[in-house]
Design an enzyme around this catalytic site. Sequence first.
Site, mmCIF file in Angstrom:
data_model
loop_
_atom_site.group_PDB
_atom_site.id
_atom_site.type_symbol
_atom_site.label_atom_id
_atom_site.label_comp_id
_atom_site.label_asym_id
_atom_site.label_seq_id
_atom_site.Cartn_x
_atom_site.Cartn_y
_atom_site.Cartn_z
ATOM 1 N N THR A 159 0.833 -1.200 0.000
ATOM 2 C CA THR A 159 0.000 0.000 0.000
ATOM 3 C C THR A 159 0.871 1.255 0.000
ATOM 4 O OG1 THR A 159 -1.580 1.264 1.306
ATOM 5 C CG2 THR A 159 -0.258 -0.294 2.515
ATOM 6 N N SER B 64 -1.437 3.806 10.293
ATOM 7 C CA SER B 64 -2.378 2.933 11.020
ATOM 8 C C SER B 64 -1.687 1.600 11.255
ATOM 9 C CB SER B 64 -3.660 2.683 10.202
ATOM 10 O OG SER B 64 -3.424 1.724 9.183
ATOM 11 N N TYR C 123 -2.898 -1.285 10.411
ATOM 12 C CA TYR C 123 -3.041 -2.036 9.147
ATOM 13 C C TYR C 123 -1.888 -1.699 8.203
ATOM 14 C CZ TYR C 123 -4.100 -2.178 4.230
ATOM 15 O OH TYR C 123 -3.968 -2.330 2.876
ATOM 16 N N HIS C 124 -1.647 -0.398 7.988
ATOM 17 C CA HIS C 124 -0.577 -0.003 7.068
ATOM 18 C C HIS C 124 0.786 -0.487 7.595
ATOM 19 C CE1 HIS C 124 -3.703 2.938 5.676
ATOM 20 N NE2 HIS C 124 -3.163 2.681 4.512
ATOM 21 N N LYS D 35 1.652 -3.896 6.559
ATOM 22 C CA LYS D 35 2.119 -3.963 5.171
ATOM 23 C C LYS D 35 3.631 -3.671 5.100
ATOM 24 C CE LYS D 35 -1.802 -4.525 2.813
ATOM 25 N NZ LYS D 35 -2.065 -5.459 1.711
#
Length: 382
Positions: A144, A179, A181-182, A185
């Site tokens: 991302t 975040s 989530y990021h 990644k």
Amino acid sequence: MRVLILGGDGYLGWPTAMHLSSRGHEVAAVDNYLRRRLAREEDVEPLVDCPNLHERCRMWNTISGKEIQPIITDLADRSACSDLFESFKPDAVIHYAEQPSAPYSMLRHESASLTLHNNLGATANMIFAVKDHCPDCHIIKLGTMGEYGTPNCDIPEGWFDLEYQGRTQRSLFPRQAGSLYHTTKIMDTDMLWFYVRMWNLRVTDLMQGPVYGLETDENSGHEALYPCFAYDEIFGTVLNRFCVQAVAGYPLTVYGKGGQTRGYLNIKDTLNCIELALNSPADSGELRIFNQFTETFSVNELAERVQAAGRDMGLDVVIESVPNPRKEAEDHYYNPAHTGLIDLGLEPNLLTSETLVGIMDLIARQRDRIRHDRFVRSVQWS
Ligand code: USQ
């Protein structure tokens, strides 16, 4: 090619499965329905009803005459993942199988923990399964753009030459996500890079920006084949949300000052980028990184475009700045490179008023299913 699509039930996984199947590849779509389960638990189901993977594969077969093999299994389960790769022996694997929502990862400890375990566990299991059963397989991993954050300098495509005290080292560009989530990644990228160095894997990491749209060449005119299209605060991406809000007569929810700028792309270009990466694999021992987006916009610019397109449709679209639930820069420099996929032949589908009207027309057919209470959940970052 024999292609495994991990996360084949999702917003991007399912359209990718149809797209590659239509191109003559032998495709299996793998999923454990985690994303569906989380949406049910949070009471934020998608705008369009999505038949299960088996049903959609049958419909696809009827429409196209081609086959997609549905496989329901949990990739975070080490032996299930290993068995899958051992039996399918893919030439390429496209890895979307992650908890994809930044707000979900910030909801509470349990959701953070699920995001960490699922995303890193599935990625690690995939890496080991490739090494054990198909070491030449091309791994195409969805990363991302959010891995880079919003630094006060230009952003290259993954790599740069670090100069320090007179010496130079090629290095991954510094990343600082906004975040959890990021952040998973970023950890995925680091793990892939480590095993590329150890085991000579061939990996393409696609740093994708927020995606918009729901129609592709393969599902056009077949609503049951549309992807799971979210518009709620947790799973919906900003432009898709704005389009639904415009149709619903709900003020567009610009967070804070609205200067937050990101790289966006049409769902059709996600499919084109995947195909380009697939047809020109990374070398053995290479971690190749592309920034996968076609245009940058601030949130304010997106809202203004949706408002203008809405006007063309006779909609009175109101833009409203709401308190930002996230902790992020609302006014910042943003200049990421994105030439790698263009060099491979990408011809972008740019964001025009016609595109927006097309998306909003499709949404308008589902108008009765839109629930206003899903637009704002106020998941606080801090
Ligand atoms: N935003 C608003 N109003 C809204 C929703 C979002 O102003 O109603 C703002 C956010 O604060 C943010 C920007 O719009 O500044 C983008 O938010 P988003 O929800 O569209 O995107 P994000 O949470 O970053 O995540 C999405 C996908 C994720 C993907 C990522 C690409 O959910 O899977 O990895 O886009 S990127 O953003 O480039 O990291």
